[in-house]
Design an enzyme around this catalytic site. Structure first.
Site, PDB file in Angstrom:
ATOM      1  CE  LYS A 167      -7.178   0.494   4.391  1.00 55.90           C
ATOM      2  NZ  LYS A 167      -6.002   1.360   4.689  1.00 55.90           N
TER       3      LYS A 167
ATOM      4  CB  CYS B 172      -3.451  -1.412   5.352  1.00 57.86           C
ATOM      5  SG  CYS B 172      -2.325  -0.828   6.645  1.00 57.86           S
TER       6      CYS B 172
ATOM      7  CD  GLU C 230      -2.583   1.177   2.680  1.00 54.60           C
ATOM      8  OE1 GLU C 230      -3.733   1.641   2.702  1.00 54.60           O
ATOM      9  OE2 GLU C 230      -1.997   0.743   3.700  1.00 54.60           O
TER      10      GLU C 230
END
Length: 332
Positions: A132, A165, A60
């Protein structure tokens, strides 16, 4: 550059390389263009060093960095697909690899941008686009993803999904990937060292709870504010760590991955086949198992009524602590 892990492509399965990319310090569009060129160079050099390589993964923020003063500006955002992804596609085609890349995506409908990951195949086609689902609030300003959790075919019999993440801290995200058929979950991250232990723990638990491989890599190095821990990690479907990187920028963590073994476990295991057992509770006593949902949070979440008992007492519910204004308008 250092490296940890395997050197050659297995007869079955595939060889992957996780790049502990140095955290980019990005101040301008020219700096972003420089990172794109460096990523492309890394694709070609890694393929040259590992001719059997089939899947390369970048963390990321490797493309556009983490300049929080500029990261939502037009200068810094990219379109997906767009010129930047076209360059990545050309590199994947030339090196005959699958590639996973991070893009901070301009919202095509206006409003707040997305934190996006893509997979490009060896033919240069974008075969997966993911936004995300769980931005790292209150630090990140990204809009929550609206594409669900897609799954695509990958090398060596793999079914690939990507999370980004903070997504990996939610067991529901990994379960969704597995429920949709993924036997390999890729996690690209830009965490600093404060949560490195939790990151490694959840990589393992996500693998074990879903009988799938997890391939995870984080940025590495110091950007003048935080240190990013690298520590690329490949976990077996039984939750054990197969390969673990260190905290070195530019370390390449490689591993042989055998998706067929995860598939066999899902079909052949009785004990601890928990992704199946979740929906077939007590099948010894009740043929076929109990199917009804016993979980209040699942029901409430599905109905848009999710609320923890202490919700009214929670202190941080917006981004003002990090300088973001309270939103007056809600974008759909």
């Amino acid at each position: 550059m250092g490296s940890s892990g395997s050197m050659v492509k297995p007869i079955s399965g595939f060889l992957t390389a996780l790049i502990q990319y140095p955290v980019p310090v990005v101040e301008s569009r020219a700096d972003i263009d420089k990172q794109i060129k460096q990523i492309i160079k890394t694709i070609h050099s890694t393929k040259a060093g590992y001719p059997g390589l089939e899947l390369i993964v970048f963390p990321e923020y490797s493309t556009q960095g983490l300049n929080t003063k500029k990261w939502t500006t037009e200068e810094f955002l990219c379109t997906v697909p767009g010129p930047e992804t076209d360059l990545f596609a050309e590199a994947c085609k030339e090196s005959e690899v699958y590639g996973v890349f991070s893009i901070m995506e301009r919202n095509p409908d206006g409003g707040e941008p997305y934190n996006t990951a893509i997979i490009i195949d060896p033919q240069g086609e974008m075969i997966l686009k993911y936004r995300k689902l769980n931005p790292w609030v209150p630090v990140e300003p990204w809009k929550a993803g609206d594409l669900g959790l897609p799954v695509c075919d990958g090398p060596g019999g793999s079914k690939l999904a990507v999370c980004i993440c903070h997504d990996g801290m939610f067991p529901e995200v990994a379960r969704e990937a597995a429920y949709k058929g993924a036997n390999v979950l890729i996690r690209i991250s830009g965490y600093s060292t404060q949560v490195s232990e939790q990151w490694m723990l959840t990589n393992r638990s996500n693998a074990w709870q879903n009988l799938m491989y997890t391939l995870s890599v984080n940025l590495a190095g110091y950007d003048g504010v935080f240190y990013y821990f690298g520590e690329g990690q490949v976990c077996n479907f039984d939750g054990t760590t197969l390969v673990q990187g260190h905290r070195n920028p530019w370390e390449i963590v490689t591993a042989e991955v055998y998706p067929e073994l995860a598939d066999q476990a899902r079909l052949g295991w009785g004990l601890e086949n928990n992704i199946y057992n979740l929906g077939s509770r007590g099948y010894v006593a009740t043929p076929g198992g109990v199917k009804e949902n016993p979980y209040t949070f699942v029901k409430d979440l599905a109905e848009g009524k999710y609320k923890v008992p202490w919700e009214d007492e929670i202190k941080v519910k917006d981004g003002t602590i990090y300088g973001y204004p309270v939103k007056k308008t809600i974008h759909s």
